[in-house]
Design a protein around this motif. Structure first.
Motif, PDB file in Angstrom:
ATOM      1  N   GLN A  67       0.830  -1.197   0.000  1.00  0.00           N
ATOM      2  CA  GLN A  67       0.000   0.000   0.000  1.00  0.00           C
ATOM      3  C   GLN A  67       0.875   1.262   0.000  1.00  0.00           C
ATOM      4  O   GLN A  67       1.949   1.283   0.602  1.00  0.00           O
ATOM      5  N   LEU A  69      -0.389   4.950   0.610  1.00  0.00           N
ATOM      6  CA  LEU A  69      -1.509   5.865   0.836  1.00  0.00           C
ATOM      7  C   LEU A  69      -1.238   7.273   0.323  1.00  0.00           C
ATOM      8  O   LEU A  69      -2.182   8.031   0.057  1.00  0.00           O
ATOM      9  N   ARG A  72      -2.639   7.236  -3.452  1.00  0.00           N
ATOM     10  CA  ARG A  72      -3.907   6.538  -3.640  1.00  0.00           C
ATOM     11  C   ARG A  72      -4.737   7.200  -4.735  1.00  0.00           C
ATOM     12  O   ARG A  72      -4.692   8.420  -4.931  1.00  0.00           O
ATOM     13  N   THR A  85      -3.860   3.506  -9.524  1.00  0.00           N
ATOM     14  CA  THR A  85      -3.848   2.828  -8.224  1.00  0.00           C
ATOM     15  C   THR A  85      -5.249   2.853  -7.619  1.00  0.00           C
ATOM     16  O   THR A  85      -6.109   3.630  -8.028  1.00  0.00           O
ATOM     17  N   LEU A  88      -6.153   2.273  -1.772  1.00  0.00           N
ATOM     18  CA  LEU A  88      -5.064   2.069  -0.809  1.00  0.00           C
ATOM     19  C   LEU A  88      -3.700   2.278  -1.451  1.00  0.00           C
ATOM     20  O   LEU A  88      -2.672   1.946  -0.847  1.00  0.00           O
ATOM     21  N   ARG A  90      -2.500   0.727  -4.097  1.00  0.00           N
ATOM     22  CA  ARG A  90      -1.941  -0.479  -4.707  1.00  0.00           C
ATOM     23  C   ARG A  90      -2.066  -0.407  -6.230  1.00  0.00           C
ATOM     24  O   ARG A  90      -3.055   0.091  -6.749  1.00  0.00           O
TER      25      ARG A  90
END
Length: 302
Positions: A67, A69, A72, A85, A88, A90
């Motif tokens: 992750q 953040l 995000r 992404t 989170l 990812r």
């Protein structure tokens, strides 16, 4: 055969052995399948999916579980994130690549469980007849009376959330159509002369069903399995969307759509990319199924 090419040997009208006849039939079927452009496209997509799933650690540009953040909901193409992404941080592309493994896992397990169960129930019902046929077909009718996804939801609710339970639930709801097909084939085959001859030679019911009826039912089941794969993928994605399939942080495509639905208006790529993946794979299975139907069931194309 020294003066014949391999192609001429395979296309001969007078095979010299049973093995030669089987190879000729396989080659002729491949030529028929290859002439179907859309079926070849479907096959190509599925082969590509298998390669991507097998080489996921190599092809994935990022760790699908890490992750970030601070990054995000990044849009497409931002800082090496081709598909952006998620909420989170990812990488969506990496999660799609690893999610291909889950999709193939579900498809493989359901394809191993549901058709085998349906073939067993259908052939026993069709060959035995009488009260056995009545009981087995009424059980089949009960399963067919409920929509597949609703019945799968009921089974998963009873078994508990998880990818294995989702596969089991989908398999329990997918076998009745295969049983119907196998029973119809068995009713036709059971009254044929060669089955009567085999019975007169002393063959028992188990041997007749497994050695002589099952092989004749398999081609129809293969076509039905391939055409059903799209529905199975959608059912698995539906369970994942509802949080009853693969559990977080597993990169299952349905769960990814569920997560992205909150941002569909402002950050459309979070839900759209896994949705496109599901659409592409489902379409590939449908195209492949149409091609296999032309090969294994020539009457369907007439």
């Amino acid at each position: 055969m020294a003066d014949q090419t391999l192609k001429e040997w395979l296309l001969t009208d007078t095979p010299t052995s049973r093995r030669h006849a089987k190879l000729s039939a396989l080659y002729t079927g491949w030529l028929t399948f290859r002439s179907n452009t859309m079926a070849m496209i479907g096959l190509g997509i599925l082969v590509l999916l298998i390669v991507i799933a097998a080489a996921a650690p190599i092809l994935s540009p990022h760790d699908p579980f890490v992750q970030d953040l601070g990054n995000r909901l990044a849009p497409l193409g931002t800082e090496g994130h081709i598909f952006g992404t998620d909420s989170l941080g990812r990488d969506i592309l990496s999660r799609l690549i690893y999610g291909a493994r889950i999709t193939l896992y579900i498809v493989a397990l359901v394809a191993l469980i549901a058709p085998v169960a349906g073939l067993l129930v259908g052939t026993v019902s069709g060959y035995a007849g009488g009260w056995v046929d009545v009981v087995l077909m009424r059980i089949t009718d009960i399963f067919l009376a409920f929509p597949r996804l609703v019945l799968a939801l009921a089974f998963v609710a009873a078994l508990g959330a998880g990818i294995e339970n989702a596969v089991l639930a989908i398999s329990l709801t997918a076998w009745p159509p295969y049983a119907r097909i196998a029973r119809a084939e068995t009713l036709t085959i059971r009254s044929s002369d060669y089955i009567a001859a085999i019975r007169l030679q002393g063959a028992g019911a188990l041997r007749i069903i497994t050695k002589h009826i099952w092989p004749l039912c398999i081609s129809s089941l293969i076509v039905r399995v391939t055409l059903d794969m799209a529905g199975i993928i959608l059912a698995a994605a539906g369970l994942g969307f509802l949080g009853l399939g693969a559990q977080p942080p597993s990169p299952e495509w349905g769960a990814m759509i569920s997560e992205g639905r909150r941002f569909i208006l402002d950050h459309w790529w979070v839900a759209t990319m896994p949705g496109l993946a599901i659409f592409t794979v489902s379409l590939a299975f449908n195209l492949l199924g149409d091609g296999l139907r032309d090969v294994l069931d020539p009457k369907a194309g007439e």
